[in-house]
Structures are given as structure tokens and as C-alpha cells.
Design an enzyme around this catalytic site. Structure first.
Site, PDB file in Angstrom:
ATOM      1  N   GLU A 135      54.482   8.265  38.082  1.00 35.91           N
ATOM      2  CA  GLU A 135      53.080   8.147  37.640  1.00 35.91           C
ATOM      3  C   GLU A 135      52.958   7.122  36.524  1.00 35.91           C
ATOM      4  O   GLU A 135      53.757   7.100  35.579  1.00 35.91           O
ATOM      5  CB  GLU A 135      52.563   9.506  37.165  1.00 35.91           C
ATOM      6  CG  GLU A 135      52.265  10.434  38.322  1.00 35.91           C
ATOM      7  CD  GLU A 135      51.734  11.787  37.893  1.00 35.91           C
ATOM      8  OE1 GLU A 135      51.435  11.959  36.689  1.00 35.91           O
ATOM      9  OE2 GLU A 135      51.633  12.675  38.763  1.00 35.91           O
ATOM     10  N   TYR A 186      59.432  10.274  41.291  1.00 36.20           N
ATOM     11  CA  TYR A 186      58.049  10.254  40.781  1.00 36.20           C
ATOM     12  C   TYR A 186      57.889   9.110  39.785  1.00 36.20           C
ATOM     13  O   TYR A 186      58.781   8.856  38.980  1.00 36.20           O
ATOM     14  CB  TYR A 186      57.735  11.575  40.052  1.00 36.20           C
ATOM     15  CG  TYR A 186      56.790  12.463  40.823  1.00 36.20           C
ATOM     16  CD1 TYR A 186      55.492  12.043  41.113  1.00 36.20           C
ATOM     17  CD2 TYR A 186      57.195  13.722  41.250  1.00 36.20           C
ATOM     18  CE1 TYR A 186      54.633  12.856  41.822  1.00 36.20           C
ATOM     19  CE2 TYR A 186      56.326  14.540  41.964  1.00 36.20           C
ATOM     20  CZ  TYR A 186      55.046  14.103  42.243  1.00 36.20           C
ATOM     21  OH  TYR A 186      54.190  14.897  42.936  1.00 36.20           O
ATOM     22  N   ARG A 239      52.466   1.931  56.398  1.00 41.24           N
ATOM     23  CA  ARG A 239      51.185   2.573  56.134  1.00 41.24           C
ATOM     24  C   ARG A 239      50.995   2.653  54.627  1.00 41.24           C
ATOM     25  O   ARG A 239      51.732   3.335  53.920  1.00 41.24           O
ATOM     26  CB  ARG A 239      51.164   4.003  56.717  1.00 41.24           C
ATOM     27  CG  ARG A 239      51.346   4.072  58.218  1.00 41.24           C
ATOM     28  CD  ARG A 239      50.213   3.383  58.946  1.00 41.24           C
ATOM     29  NE  ARG A 239      48.951   3.974  58.659  1.00 41.24           N
ATOM     30  CZ  ARG A 239      48.267   4.789  59.479  1.00 41.24           C
ATOM     31  NH1 ARG A 239      48.753   5.089  60.646  1.00 41.24           N
ATOM     32  NH2 ARG A 239      47.099   5.290  59.125  1.00 41.24           N
ATOM     33  N   LYS A 250      48.126  -3.252  59.148  1.00 45.92           N
ATOM     34  CA  LYS A 250      47.461  -3.753  60.356  1.00 45.92           C
ATOM     35  C   LYS A 250      48.018  -5.154  60.666  1.00 45.92           C
ATOM     36  O   LYS A 250      49.205  -5.275  60.943  1.00 45.92           O
ATOM     37  CB  LYS A 250      45.939  -3.725  60.144  1.00 45.92           C
ATOM     38  CG  LYS A 250      45.407  -2.290  59.917  1.00 45.92           C
ATOM     39  CD  LYS A 250      43.904  -2.255  59.869  1.00 45.92           C
ATOM     40  CE  LYS A 250      43.375  -0.831  59.793  1.00 45.92           C
ATOM     41  NZ  LYS A 250      43.204  -0.339  58.418  1.00 45.92           N
ATOM     42  N   ASP A 305      36.620  -5.697  52.105  1.00 42.69           N
ATOM     43  CA  ASP A 305      37.618  -4.817  52.717  1.00 42.69           C
ATOM     44  C   ASP A 305      38.264  -5.622  53.831  1.00 42.69           C
ATOM     45  O   ASP A 305      37.725  -5.751  54.929  1.00 42.69           O
ATOM     46  CB  ASP A 305      36.944  -3.555  53.253  1.00 42.69           C
ATOM     47  CG  ASP A 305      37.949  -2.579  53.852  1.00 42.69           C
ATOM     48  OD1 ASP A 305      39.057  -3.017  54.207  1.00 42.69           O
ATOM     49  OD2 ASP A 305      37.618  -1.387  53.979  1.00 42.69           O
ATOM     50  N   THR A 307      44.392  -2.263  53.711  1.00 46.09           N
ATOM     51  CA  THR A 307      45.590  -1.553  54.122  1.00 46.09           C
ATOM     52  C   THR A 307      46.696  -2.588  54.287  1.00 46.09           C
ATOM     53  O   THR A 307      46.446  -3.794  54.320  1.00 46.09           O
ATOM     54  CB  THR A 307      45.377  -0.802  55.458  1.00 46.09           C
ATOM     55  OG1 THR A 307      44.807  -1.710  56.403  1.00 46.09           O
ATOM     56  CG2 THR A 307      44.457   0.386  55.279  1.00 46.09           C
TER      57      THR A 307
HETATM   58  N1  DSN Z   1      41.407   3.572  61.268  1.00 44.03           N
HETATM   59  C1  DSN Z   1      41.300   2.167  61.004  1.00 44.03           C
HETATM   60  C2  DSN Z   1      41.016   1.407  62.241  1.00 44.03           C
HETATM   61  O1  DSN Z   1      41.522   1.798  63.275  1.00 44.03           O
HETATM   62  O2  DSN Z   1      40.309   0.416  62.213  1.00 44.03           O
HETATM   63  C3  DSN Z   1      40.341   1.908  59.943  1.00 44.03           C
HETATM   64  O3  DSN Z   1      40.626   2.706  58.844  1.00 44.03           O
END
Ligand code: DSN
Length: 423
Positions: A58, A56, A237, A231, A202, A228
Site C-alpha cells: 500500500e 502487500y 488484466r 486489450k 478512456d 486497461t
Molecule cells: N468489457 C470490456 C469490453 O469488452 O469492451 C470493456 O470493459
């Protein structure tokens, strides 16, 4: 078999181990075209499977609420430094659990419940957290939504400006989940300045393209950038938030203690490793190849009569309206999955059908590019997509199964990091 192998799960929990092996085999044998997915490296996989999950932490490095941070602090600090250096940002927070919590932290930092916020409508290509009515962002805020132009399929910047000046949102989101074209961050910045709004880019879908120089960066235009890490950036993740100096403190407070408890330290280590990989010159080659593959696939599909939203793509993603093919997105996606081609059914702008049974499919090239496919493979891929959709309309499962076999054969020389068939 797994690389690294998973012998302890194999013996302690064969049921789960078996499913993990099956999923690895599935990922190896499928043409994975979901544009928000990828294959992480073995180094990232290893980082995520370490004792760091036991800890942990925090707080932030040097200011924790738990003892024993001698090694977690430097891991998080390295991840922060690498994120700042890779994107040229003043500040980075690598603790958000994923993209949606990162966007919630933005609202917590810069808006109060009931305030007006603005983002791209989900059916137009935006994200749930940009103000969709079913999301907390649409329930707790007065969400104003913009879309794309009917004639071009591209973001309607006149509408963005008109809405922003009329509604005066506290926060404007630029970005989404089904945008096949370059996002004009300077234009959004000019509108946000006129409307006195915080501009949030974003960049979840395009972070890897930006890191690799294949899409213009929002840094220097957006006050805050959420992303994120899994991707096109090809990390685990997770998520991160970049800010200019002025908005740093508000974001840090919003992430912790505002929204989250302890960061997931194993993920932080995976993010650090992925950021190091993304700073390597080879990642620029990867990002350029992702875009080249998407362009080649777009041309090949267009030649076969497919109707691409906006007429093509500038990035990793294609949105295809199947109306002219006489099949809905969902039955098409189901048939393609049987044929070894994994993608999303998706709404298209101004869709006349329901979100769970929409008119389009969404696909992209990040994962197949990681495996080593290039432009030369795209005409064959377009042919398989075309043949599978034709077969679906005739309930011709034999053709779908034959295509799946051909795809398995094509992919065999392009192994995935993390699994290889038993010798
Ligand atoms: N779930 C993502 C996507 O597939 O684009 C976006 O959060």
C-alpha cells in the site's frame, strides 16, 4: 501443453489444472474475435505467476505502509517510467485493478456525488462506467449521455457540445467499447475547454493502437487518460491512468488511499513487461496489422451484404447490425461460437431489441493478429461468418461443426503463446 508448464497445479489440484488446460486448448482452437481480448506473451504470463503475489505494498514507491519494498518499488517505478515514455505522458499510475476502478478513481478525484458527469451512452458504444444507469457512475452522479449520429453512425460532436454547454459536467469521458471509428480527441478537448470540464480519454480499447502509432493519441488533449492494459496493449488484466502534471496528485490520492488498498504487484510486473514489448519496433508492425486486418475483414463482410455500423472501421473493431440478415445478435453469436468463431452479441446504435437479445455482433482483430493472421485470411473468415449465420437460421449444426474443424486446421500453424498441442 503449457509453456511454462504447470506441473504443480497438475499434481496439487488436477481439477483446476484440467480446466486450465481445457481453456488453453479452447483459446488455441478458436478464432478469437472479441475485440477486447488478446494473447499475452510468455514473458507477461511468467511475470504474472511469480512470488510478487505474496507482497502487500500500500502506498507508492518510496512512500509505502509496509516494509520489504526493496524490489517491489523498482518494479513499480519501472512500470511507471515505461508508461510515461511509451505514451509521452507527464504522469502515470499503474495501480488500478482494472478499467472500471480506474474510471471510479476519476470520479473520486474530480466530482462529488450528485454532480453532473458526461459520457457516451452504453447502447451507443460507451462503457458502463461512463454514466450508465445500472452502474454506480449513473446512480451516484447526474449522468448526461451522448450518442452517435443516425445518418453516419459516428459520434455526434454537435450533440456532445450542446449537452456539455447546457449541462456543464464536471467530467467528460471520450471513449467506449464499441466505437469502430477514430476518436477526435482535439474536438473533445475544445468542447471540454468551453465547458470547463475535465476531459478523460478512456483509451482502453485502442491503447495498443496508440502505442503502435495506428491511432492518434489523446496525450496533450485529455487531462486524464484511463486504460486497461489487456486489450490491444497486450498486457495482463489490469489498468493504468495517465495524467498531465496538474491532475497527477488528485488521481494518485483517488487510487490510493481513496479507492484501493495494496496494488497487485504480480500484475504490475506483467504491465512493465508488456510496456517494454509495446515500445519495441515490432509492436508498430503489430498495431498496423491489427488495423489492416480489421479493414480487410470489414470489406469482405460488406461484400457479403453485412451492414456495418458507420459503414466500416478505422481501428481494430467492427460492429455489425444483423437486422437485414434476419437473425438476432445472440443466436448468431451462439452459432458462431459452435463454429469456432468467438465474438460478442452487442447492441447497435438505436437498437430496437433488448440488451440481452440485441441486433448486432461486435468483433475485432487484436487476438488473431497476435497469432499471425493477415489480410489474406480475412475473405475466408468473412465466408465462414456468413456461412455460419446462414446455417444458424436453418439449425444446421453439421455445417457449424464442419466450419469449426476447418478453423482448427487453419489455426494449427499459428500457435498461441502459452500452449501447444501434445506432440
Ligand atoms: N468489457 C470490456 C469490453 O469488452 O469492451 C470493456 O470493459
Amino acid at each position: 501443453m503449457h509453456q511454462p508448464p504447470i506441473p504443480h497445479i497438475d499434481s496439487a489440484d488436477p481439477q483446476i489444472a484440467g480446466l486450465i488446460h481445457d481453456e488453453a486448448r479452447r483459446q488455441a482452437q478458436k478464432m478469437r474475435l472479441i475485440p477486447s481480448e488478446n494473447y499475452v506473451s510468455l514473458a507477461v504470463l511468467e511475470a504474472c505467476g511469480t512470488v510478487l503475489t505474496n507482497k502487500y505494498s500500500e502506498g507508492y514507491a518510496g512512500r509505502r505502509y509496509y516494509e520489504g519494498q526493496q524490489f517491489v518499488d523498482p518494479i513499480e517505478s519501472i512500470a511507471v517510467q515505461r508508461a510515461k515514455a511509451l505514451f509521452g505522458a507527464d504522469h502515470a499510475n499503474v495501480q488500478p485493478y482494472s478499467g472500471s476502478p480506474a474510471n471510479m478513481a476519476v470520479y473520486l478525484a474530480f466530482a462529488q456525488p450528485g454532480d453532473t458527469i458526461m459520457g457516451m451512452a452504453l447502447p451507443m458504444g460507451g462503457h458502463l462506467t461512463h454514466g450508465a444507469g445500472v452502474s454506480v457512475s449513473g446512480k451516484w452522479f447526474n449522468a448526461v449521455q451522448y450518442g452517435v449520429r443516425h445518418d453516419t453512425g459516428r459520434i455526434d460532436l454537435d450533440e456532445v457540445r450542446d449537452l456539455a454547454l447546457r449541462e456543464r459536467p464536471k467530467v467528460i469521458f471520450a471513449g467506449g467499447t464499441a466505437i469502430p471509428r477514430t476518436i477526435d480527441f482535439p474536438a473533445f478537448a475544445a468542447i471540454a475547454a468551453e465547458a470547463d470540464a475535465v476531459l478523460v480519454a478512456d483509451m482502453a480499447h485502442i491503447a495498443g493502437l496508440i502505442a503502435g502509432g495506428a491511432h492518434p493519441s489523446p496525450v496533450g488533449h485529455a487531462h486524464v487518460i484511463t486504460s486497461t492494459t489487456h486489450k490491444t496493449l497486450r498486457g495482463p488484466r489490469g489498468a493504468m491512468i495517465l495524467t498531465d502534471a496538474e491532475h497527477a496528485k488528485a488521481i494518485d490520492r483517488a487510487v490510493f488511499p481513496g479507492l484501493q488498498g495494496g496494488p497487485h504487484n504480480h500484475t504490475t510486473a506483467g504491465i512493465a513487461v508488456a510496456l517494454k514489448e509495446a515500445a519495441h519496433p515490432s509492436f508498430r508492425t503489430y498495431a498496423a496489422q491489427v488495423v489492416a486486418n480489421a479493414a480487410a475483414l470489414a470489406s469482405a463482410l460488406t461484400e457479403r451484404g453485412f451492414d456495418l455500423v458507420s459503414g466500416g472501421t478505422d481501428n481494430h473493431l467492427l460492429l455489425v447490425d444483423l437486422t437485414s440478415k434476419g437473425i438476432g445478435g445472440k443466436p448468431a453469436a451462439n452459432a458462431l461460437d459452435r463454429a469456432g468463431i468467438e465474438l460478442n452479441f452487442n447492441t447497435v446504435p438505436f437498437d430496437q431489441r433488448r440488451p440481452l437479445d440485441p441486433s448486432g455482433i461486435r468483433l475485432g482483430t487484436p487476438a488473431i493478429t497476435t497469432r499471425g493472421l493477415t489480410e489474406q485470411h480475412m475473405p475466408q473468415l468473412a465466408a465462414w461468418i456468413d456461412d455460419a449465420i446462414t446455417a444458424a437460421a436453418k439449425d444446421d449444426d453439421t455445417t457449424l461443426d464442419n466450419i469449426a474443424g476447418e478453423i482448427r486446421d487453419l489455426l494449427t500453424p499459428y500457435p498461441i503463446p502459452g500452449w501447444s498441442p501434445q506432440p
